[in-house]
Motif scaffolding. Structure first.
Motif, PDB file in Angstrom:
ATOM      1  N   LYS A   4       0.839  -1.202   0.000  1.00  0.00           N
ATOM      2  CA  LYS A   4       0.000   0.000   0.000  1.00  0.00           C
ATOM      3  C   LYS A   4       0.872   1.249   0.000  1.00  0.00           C
ATOM      4  N   THR A   5       0.342   2.316  -0.541  1.00  0.00           N
ATOM      5  CA  THR A   5       1.070   3.577  -0.597  1.00  0.00           C
ATOM      6  C   THR A   5       0.090   4.738  -0.531  1.00  0.00           C
ATOM      7  N   ASN A   6       0.578   5.872  -0.109  1.00  0.00           N
ATOM      8  CA  ASN A   6      -0.236   7.098  -0.138  1.00  0.00           C
ATOM      9  C   ASN A   6       0.303   8.069  -1.173  1.00  0.00           C
ATOM     10  N   THR A   7       1.259   7.609  -1.961  1.00  0.00           N
ATOM     11  CA  THR A   7       1.979   8.491  -2.889  1.00  0.00           C
ATOM     12  C   THR A   7       1.408   8.463  -4.298  1.00  0.00           C
ATOM     13  N   ILE A   8       1.402   9.645  -4.927  1.00  0.00           N
ATOM     14  CA  ILE A   8       1.065   9.761  -6.345  1.00  0.00           C
ATOM     15  C   ILE A   8       2.402   9.836  -7.082  1.00  0.00           C
ATOM     16  N   ILE A   9       2.590   8.971  -8.064  1.00  0.00           N
ATOM     17  CA  ILE A   9       3.852   8.928  -8.812  1.00  0.00           C
ATOM     18  C   ILE A   9       3.613   9.488 -10.206  1.00  0.00           C
ATOM     19  N   THR A  10       4.414  10.473 -10.605  1.00  0.00           N
ATOM     20  CA  THR A  10       4.334  10.958 -11.990  1.00  0.00           C
ATOM     21  C   THR A  10       5.578  10.471 -12.718  1.00  0.00           C
ATOM     22  N   ILE A  11       5.376  10.010 -13.945  1.00  0.00           N
ATOM     23  CA  ILE A  11       6.493   9.488 -14.735  1.00  0.00           C
ATOM     24  C   ILE A  11       6.625  10.263 -16.044  1.00  0.00           C
ATOM     25  N   GLY A  12       7.746  10.953 -16.193  1.00  0.00           N
ATOM     26  CA  GLY A  12       8.130  11.531 -17.477  1.00  0.00           C
ATOM     27  C   GLY A  12       9.027  10.495 -18.128  1.00  0.00           C
ATOM     28  N   ARG A  13       9.065  10.425 -19.446  1.00  0.00           N
ATOM     29  CA  ARG A  13       9.875   9.354 -20.043  1.00  0.00           C
ATOM     30  C   ARG A  13      10.356   9.676 -21.447  1.00  0.00           C
ATOM     31  N   GLN A  14      11.558   9.228 -21.741  1.00  0.00           N
ATOM     32  CA  GLN A  14      12.053   9.284 -23.120  1.00  0.00           C
ATOM     33  C   GLN A  14      11.341   8.180 -23.890  1.00  0.00           C
ATOM     34  N   PHE A  15      11.099   8.410 -25.162  1.00  0.00           N
ATOM     35  CA  PHE A  15      10.454   7.405 -25.995  1.00  0.00           C
ATOM     36  C   PHE A  15      11.382   6.196 -26.134  1.00  0.00           C
ATOM     37  N   GLY A  16      10.849   5.021 -25.831  1.00  0.00           N
ATOM     38  CA  GLY A  16      11.651   3.803 -25.942  1.00  0.00           C
ATOM     39  C   GLY A  16      12.360   3.417 -24.659  1.00  0.00           C
ATOM     40  N   SER A  17      12.155   4.192 -23.580  1.00  0.00           N
ATOM     41  CA  SER A  17      12.839   3.892 -22.316  1.00  0.00           C
ATOM     42  C   SER A  17      12.046   2.901 -21.454  1.00  0.00           C
ATOM     43  N   ALA A  18      10.907   2.439 -21.943  1.00  0.00           N
ATOM     44  CA  ALA A  18      10.014   1.503 -21.241  1.00  0.00           C
ATOM     45  C   ALA A  18       9.341   2.151 -20.035  1.00  0.00           C
ATOM     46  N   GLY A  19       9.214   3.466 -20.057  1.00  0.00           N
ATOM     47  CA  GLY A  19       8.609   4.190 -18.942  1.00  0.00           C
ATOM     48  C   GLY A  19       7.214   3.717 -18.582  1.00  0.00           C
ATOM     49  N   ARG A  20       6.388   3.504 -19.594  1.00  0.00           N
ATOM     50  CA  ARG A  20       5.005   3.076 -19.324  1.00  0.00           C
ATOM     51  C   ARG A  20       4.975   1.650 -18.773  1.00  0.00           C
ATOM     52  N   GLU A  21       5.792   0.767 -19.363  1.00  0.00           N
ATOM     53  CA  GLU A  21       5.850  -0.622 -18.893  1.00  0.00           C
ATOM     54  C   GLU A  21       6.321  -0.679 -17.436  1.00  0.00           C
ATOM     55  N   ILE A  22       7.310   0.137 -17.121  1.00  0.00           N
ATOM     56  CA  ILE A  22       7.819   0.218 -15.742  1.00  0.00           C
ATOM     57  C   ILE A  22       6.710   0.736 -14.827  1.00  0.00           C
ATOM     58  N   GLY A  23       5.982   1.756 -15.299  1.00  0.00           N
ATOM     59  CA  GLY A  23       4.872   2.314 -14.529  1.00  0.00           C
ATOM     60  C   GLY A  23       3.816   1.270 -14.218  1.00  0.00           C
ATOM     61  N   TYR A  24       3.471   0.441 -15.215  1.00  0.00           N
ATOM     62  CA  TYR A  24       2.465  -0.607 -15.006  1.00  0.00           C
ATOM     63  C   TYR A  24       2.938  -1.618 -13.966  1.00  0.00           C
ATOM     64  N   LYS A  25       4.223  -1.926 -13.996  1.00  0.00           N
ATOM     65  CA  LYS A  25       4.776  -2.883 -13.030  1.00  0.00           C
ATOM     66  C   LYS A  25       4.675  -2.323 -11.608  1.00  0.00           C
ATOM     67  N   VAL A  26       5.056  -1.058 -11.446  1.00  0.00           N
ATOM     68  CA  VAL A  26       4.984  -0.420 -10.123  1.00  0.00           C
ATOM     69  C   VAL A  26       3.526  -0.349  -9.646  1.00  0.00           C
ATOM     70  N   ALA A  27       2.625   0.023 -10.562  1.00  0.00           N
ATOM     71  CA  ALA A  27       1.203   0.141 -10.218  1.00  0.00           C
ATOM     72  C   ALA A  27       0.646  -1.197  -9.733  1.00  0.00           C
ATOM     73  N   LYS A  28       1.015  -2.262 -10.435  1.00  0.00           N
ATOM     74  CA  LYS A  28       0.543  -3.603 -10.059  1.00  0.00           C
ATOM     75  C   LYS A  28       1.074  -3.991  -8.678  1.00  0.00           C
ATOM     76  N   ASP A  29       2.368  -3.762  -8.456  1.00  0.00           N
ATOM     77  CA  ASP A  29       2.990  -4.133  -7.173  1.00  0.00           C
ATOM     78  C   ASP A  29       2.432  -3.323  -6.004  1.00  0.00           C
ATOM     79  N   LEU A  30       2.091  -2.061  -6.259  1.00  0.00           N
ATOM     80  CA  LEU A  30       1.575  -1.209  -5.183  1.00  0.00           C
ATOM     81  C   LEU A  30       0.049  -1.248  -5.067  1.00  0.00           C
ATOM     82  N   GLY A  31      -0.583  -1.918  -6.016  1.00  0.00           N
ATOM     83  CA  GLY A  31      -2.039  -2.031  -5.970  1.00  0.00           C
ATOM     84  C   GLY A  31      -2.751  -0.724  -6.259  1.00  0.00           C
ATOM     85  N   ILE A  32      -2.180   0.082  -7.180  1.00  0.00           N
ATOM     86  CA  ILE A  32      -2.813   1.366  -7.535  1.00  0.00           C
ATOM     87  C   ILE A  32      -3.018   1.434  -9.051  1.00  0.00           C
ATOM     88  N   LYS A  33      -3.809   2.414  -9.495  1.00  0.00           N
ATOM     89  CA  LYS A  33      -4.113   2.553 -10.926  1.00  0.00           C
ATOM     90  C   LYS A  33      -3.039   3.348 -11.647  1.00  0.00           C
TER      91      LYS A  33
END
Length: 215
Positions: A4-33
């Protein structure tokens, strides 16, 4: 079991850096959208502006002189009562800005791109991260995903990043990809997708511990 977390995470990303994929992994592990294109859906729904317009203006800069004038006026305290007089791209940006704040007010989540770090800069429970990677690593990833030659993948990376930078630099008082614009900058070509996701979760943990101490 999800953490669980109380934090809102914002992700800026270079194209091709897998930023969105990394974001989905973190979201799944923390149980957030995670919100990516969903931010556009939300902004379209709440503003009544046609969805296609959000897609058209998504993280793309504008060169309109009139638009610059309106942005200047808005920054000087333009009232929302004059919303109807604004150019459409201004309406689109402000509707997105409002949607980001409403999403954040609903609780912990991950927001990808679209100046979310800037929109939420007054929020204490936000952790802003920029994910980058070496150009070679990004070219390999994009060439594989989109089945492109290395030359075409490189062109796609450079053009997409240029648009994202122009958009971010235009709308915020910060510089895209600049280390001072974010709390943390992580290189996914060094840490890998799993490692970068782990690093973000650890940073969230440390930030929350720090906030507890401040209180």
């Amino acid at each position: 079991m999800a953490e669980k977390t109380n934090t809102i995470i914002t992700i800026g990303r270079q194209f091709g850096s897998a930023g969105r994929e990394i974001g989905y992994k973190v979201a799944k592990d923390l149980g957030i959208k995670l919100y990516d294109k969903e931010m556009l859906d939300r902004a379209a729904k709440e503003s009544g502006i046609c969805q296609e317009l959000f897609e058209t203006h998504d993280e793309k800069p504008t060169n309109s002189f009139l638009y610059s004038l309106v942005m200047d006026t808005y920054s000087l305290g333009y009232s929302s009562g004059s919303y109807t007089d604004m150019p459409i791209n201004h309406k689109v940006f402000l509707a997105q800005f409002d949607a980001i704040k409403k999403i954040a007010d609903e609780g912990p989540c991950i927001l990808v791109g679209r100046c979310a770090d800037y929109a939420l800069q007054e929020y204490e429970n936000v952790l802003s991260v920029f994910i980058h990677a070496s150009l070679d690593a990004r070219i390999r990833r994009i060439a594989r995903i989109y089945e492109l030659t290395d030359a075409k993948a490189k062109d796609m990376c450079q053009k997409t990043d240029k648009k994202r930078a122009s958009y971010y630099n235009y709308y915020t008082n910060k510089k895209w990809a600049d280390v001072e614009s974010y709390n943390f900058s992580l290189d996914s070509s060094v840490l890998g997708i799993e490692g970068t996701a782990e690093a973000i979760k650890r940073l969230v943990e440390l930030k929350e511990r720090g906030l507890d101490r401040k209180l």
